[in-house]
Design a protein around this motif. Sequence first.
Motif, PDB file in Angstrom:
ATOM      1  N   ILE A  70      -7.685  74.808  52.188  1.00  0.00           N
ATOM      2  CA  ILE A  70      -8.347  75.492  51.076  1.00  0.00           C
ATOM      3  C   ILE A  70      -7.698  75.045  49.765  1.00  0.00           C
ATOM      4  O   ILE A  70      -6.470  75.004  49.661  1.00  0.00           O
ATOM      5  CB  ILE A  70      -8.302  77.030  51.250  1.00  0.00           C
ATOM      6  CG1 ILE A  70      -9.187  77.735  50.227  1.00  0.00           C
ATOM      7  CG2 ILE A  70      -6.878  77.571  51.223  1.00  0.00           C
ATOM      8  CD1 ILE A  70     -10.656  77.632  50.501  1.00  0.00           C
ATOM      9  N   GLY A  71      -8.509  74.690  48.786  1.00  0.00           N
ATOM     10  CA  GLY A  71      -7.987  74.081  47.574  1.00  0.00           C
ATOM     11  C   GLY A  71      -7.514  72.674  47.865  1.00  0.00           C
ATOM     12  O   GLY A  71      -6.429  72.254  47.474  1.00  0.00           O
ATOM     13  N   CYS A  72      -8.360  71.910  48.580  1.00  0.00           N
ATOM     14  CA  CYS A  72      -7.956  70.627  49.166  1.00  0.00           C
ATOM     15  C   CYS A  72      -7.728  69.530  48.146  1.00  0.00           C
ATOM     16  O   CYS A  72      -7.075  68.528  48.455  1.00  0.00           O
ATOM     17  CB  CYS A  72      -9.004  70.170  50.177  1.00  0.00           C
ATOM     18  SG  CYS A  72     -10.637  69.852  49.447  1.00  0.00           S
ATOM     19  N   GLY A  73      -8.261  69.688  46.940  1.00  0.00           N
ATOM     20  CA  GLY A  73      -8.106  68.629  45.948  1.00  0.00           C
ATOM     21  C   GLY A  73      -8.674  67.319  46.449  1.00  0.00           C
ATOM     22  O   GLY A  73      -9.792  67.260  46.954  1.00  0.00           O
ATOM     23  N   GLY A  74      -7.886  66.254  46.345  1.00  0.00           N
ATOM     24  CA  GLY A  74      -8.349  64.939  46.779  1.00  0.00           C
ATOM     25  C   GLY A  74      -8.131  64.656  48.243  1.00  0.00           C
ATOM     26  O   GLY A  74      -8.467  63.573  48.729  1.00  0.00           O
ATOM     27  N   MET A 135      -2.050  75.790  50.153  1.00  0.00           N
ATOM     28  CA  MET A 135      -0.896  75.192  49.498  1.00  0.00           C
ATOM     29  C   MET A 135      -1.102  75.048  47.987  1.00  0.00           C
ATOM     30  O   MET A 135      -2.037  74.398  47.530  1.00  0.00           O
ATOM     31  CB  MET A 135      -0.623  73.811  50.109  1.00  0.00           C
ATOM     32  CG  MET A 135      -0.565  73.822  51.637  1.00  0.00           C
ATOM     33  SD  MET A 135       0.830  74.749  52.312  1.00  0.00           S
ATOM     34  CE  MET A 135       2.179  73.624  51.990  1.00  0.00           C
ATOM     35  N   GLU A 136      -0.200  75.686  47.244  1.00  0.00           N
ATOM     36  CA  GLU A 136      -0.216  75.613  45.776  1.00  0.00           C
ATOM     37  C   GLU A 136      -1.556  76.050  45.197  1.00  0.00           C
ATOM     38  O   GLU A 136      -2.077  75.431  44.266  1.00  0.00           O
ATOM     39  CB  GLU A 136       0.131  74.194  45.292  1.00  0.00           C
ATOM     40  CG  GLU A 136       1.571  73.799  45.482  1.00  0.00           C
ATOM     41  CD  GLU A 136       1.844  73.209  46.852  1.00  0.00           C
ATOM     42  OE1 GLU A 136       1.089  72.341  47.292  1.00  0.00           O
ATOM     43  OE2 GLU A 136       2.822  73.633  47.501  1.00  0.00           O
ATOM     44  N   VAL A 137      -2.119  77.116  45.750  1.00  0.00           N
ATOM     45  CA  VAL A 137      -3.385  77.645  45.257  1.00  0.00           C
ATOM     46  C   VAL A 137      -3.236  79.065  44.722  1.00  0.00           C
ATOM     47  O   VAL A 137      -3.787  79.412  43.674  1.00  0.00           O
ATOM     48  CB  VAL A 137      -4.471  77.631  46.366  1.00  0.00           C
ATOM     49  CG1 VAL A 137      -5.781  78.213  45.840  1.00  0.00           C
ATOM     50  CG2 VAL A 137      -4.712  76.217  46.868  1.00  0.00           C
ATOM     51  N   TYR A 147      -7.802  87.208  47.248  1.00  0.00           N
ATOM     52  CA  TYR A 147      -7.863  85.837  47.753  1.00  0.00           C
ATOM     53  C   TYR A 147      -7.194  85.721  49.123  1.00  0.00           C
ATOM     54  O   TYR A 147      -7.763  85.150  50.063  1.00  0.00           O
ATOM     55  CB  TYR A 147      -7.208  84.900  46.742  1.00  0.00           C
ATOM     56  CG  TYR A 147      -6.975  83.501  47.246  1.00  0.00           C
ATOM     57  CD1 TYR A 147      -8.051  82.631  47.464  1.00  0.00           C
ATOM     58  CD2 TYR A 147      -5.687  83.042  47.520  1.00  0.00           C
ATOM     59  CE1 TYR A 147      -7.834  81.347  47.937  1.00  0.00           C
ATOM     60  CE2 TYR A 147      -5.468  81.768  47.990  1.00  0.00           C
ATOM     61  CZ  TYR A 147      -6.549  80.924  48.200  1.00  0.00           C
ATOM     62  OH  TYR A 147      -6.333  79.657  48.680  1.00  0.00           O
ATOM     63  N   LEU A 148      -5.990  86.279  49.268  1.00  0.00           N
ATOM     64  CA  LEU A 148      -5.287  86.209  50.545  1.00  0.00           C
ATOM     65  C   LEU A 148      -5.998  87.016  51.632  1.00  0.00           C
ATOM     66  O   LEU A 148      -5.949  86.650  52.809  1.00  0.00           O
ATOM     67  CB  LEU A 148      -3.849  86.695  50.381  1.00  0.00           C
ATOM     68  CG  LEU A 148      -2.936  85.779  49.561  1.00  0.00           C
ATOM     69  CD1 LEU A 148      -1.606  86.460  49.275  1.00  0.00           C
ATOM     70  CD2 LEU A 148      -2.714  84.448  50.282  1.00  0.00           C
ATOM     71  N   THR A 149      -6.684  88.068  51.239  1.00  0.00           N
ATOM     72  CA  THR A 149      -7.484  88.825  52.210  1.00  0.00           C
ATOM     73  C   THR A 149      -8.611  87.962  52.744  1.00  0.00           C
ATOM     74  O   THR A 149      -8.918  87.968  53.946  1.00  0.00           O
ATOM     75  CB  THR A 149      -8.032  90.103  51.567  1.00  0.00           C
ATOM     76  OG1 THR A 149      -6.932  90.924  51.126  1.00  0.00           O
ATOM     77  CG2 THR A 149      -8.879  90.895  52.547  1.00  0.00           C
ATOM     78  N   ALA A 150      -9.219  87.168  51.859  1.00  0.00           N
ATOM     79  CA  ALA A 150     -10.289  86.259  52.287  1.00  0.00           C
ATOM     80  C   ALA A 150      -9.756  85.183  53.218  1.00  0.00           C
ATOM     81  O   ALA A 150     -10.378  84.866  54.242  1.00  0.00           O
ATOM     82  CB  ALA A 150     -10.959  85.621  51.070  1.00  0.00           C
TER      83      ALA A 150
END
Length: 248
Positions: A70-74, A135-137, A147-150
Amino acid sequence: MQAPQSTVDPSEIAKFEAMAAEWWDPNGKFKPLHMLNPCRLDYITQQIAAEFDRDLSETAPFSGLRILDIGCGGGLLSEPMARLGAEVVGADAAEGNLPVARIHAEQSGLTIDYRHTTAEAMAEAGEQFDVVLNMEVVEHVADPLAYLTATQQLLKPGGLQICSTINRNPKSYAMAIFGAEVVMRWLPRGTHEWNKFITPDELFDLLGKAGLAPVDRKGFVFNPILWSWSISAKDLSVNYVTASTKPA
């Protein structure tokens, strides 16, 4: 049906979309992540192997596992997970990151399901994963607990979440903001906001409130003499990572 509430912060998304083309440049704006990535991968692979009883010396040790980045970026983490045999979904709220990720995966001969979506939307759709890489999101979202609940809802019972972020103290300001953004100019000014940083105790509390059981936390420590990162059991003063499970 009412659309799921999103914790996405539009201003944070804009920051990363502006840098999207540089994801795979080891000397570009994401140089800090490229330097940190081997250390992150060491922690991630060891935690997954321990939780799911996998032998990392085998070919495709993560075969049969469904992993969400999640929040994978590139795709700096998605691609190694795919190489280890996992079925990988890379999700990002910044749409501009995804063409870069898709092209690089195709050039690398990897099949990764990249999606422009949010954790909340995927949870609403009933998606389920063995592992969530987060990671780093969390320091970039508008509501960390929601967000963490999701992300907890996205885990299968018995699933594992790896979550990393940045501690909030004077040292983290000096290194993660002043050092990385002002002195070294590794990141554009304003990439991070110190008041959004989260202490390890705060994160453990948030994970518990979200329905997860924290089982481990370690620090990622940068050595300016050796110019390298290492994992520390004691020093969580700046970058750190946690592992938590969803009760079966």
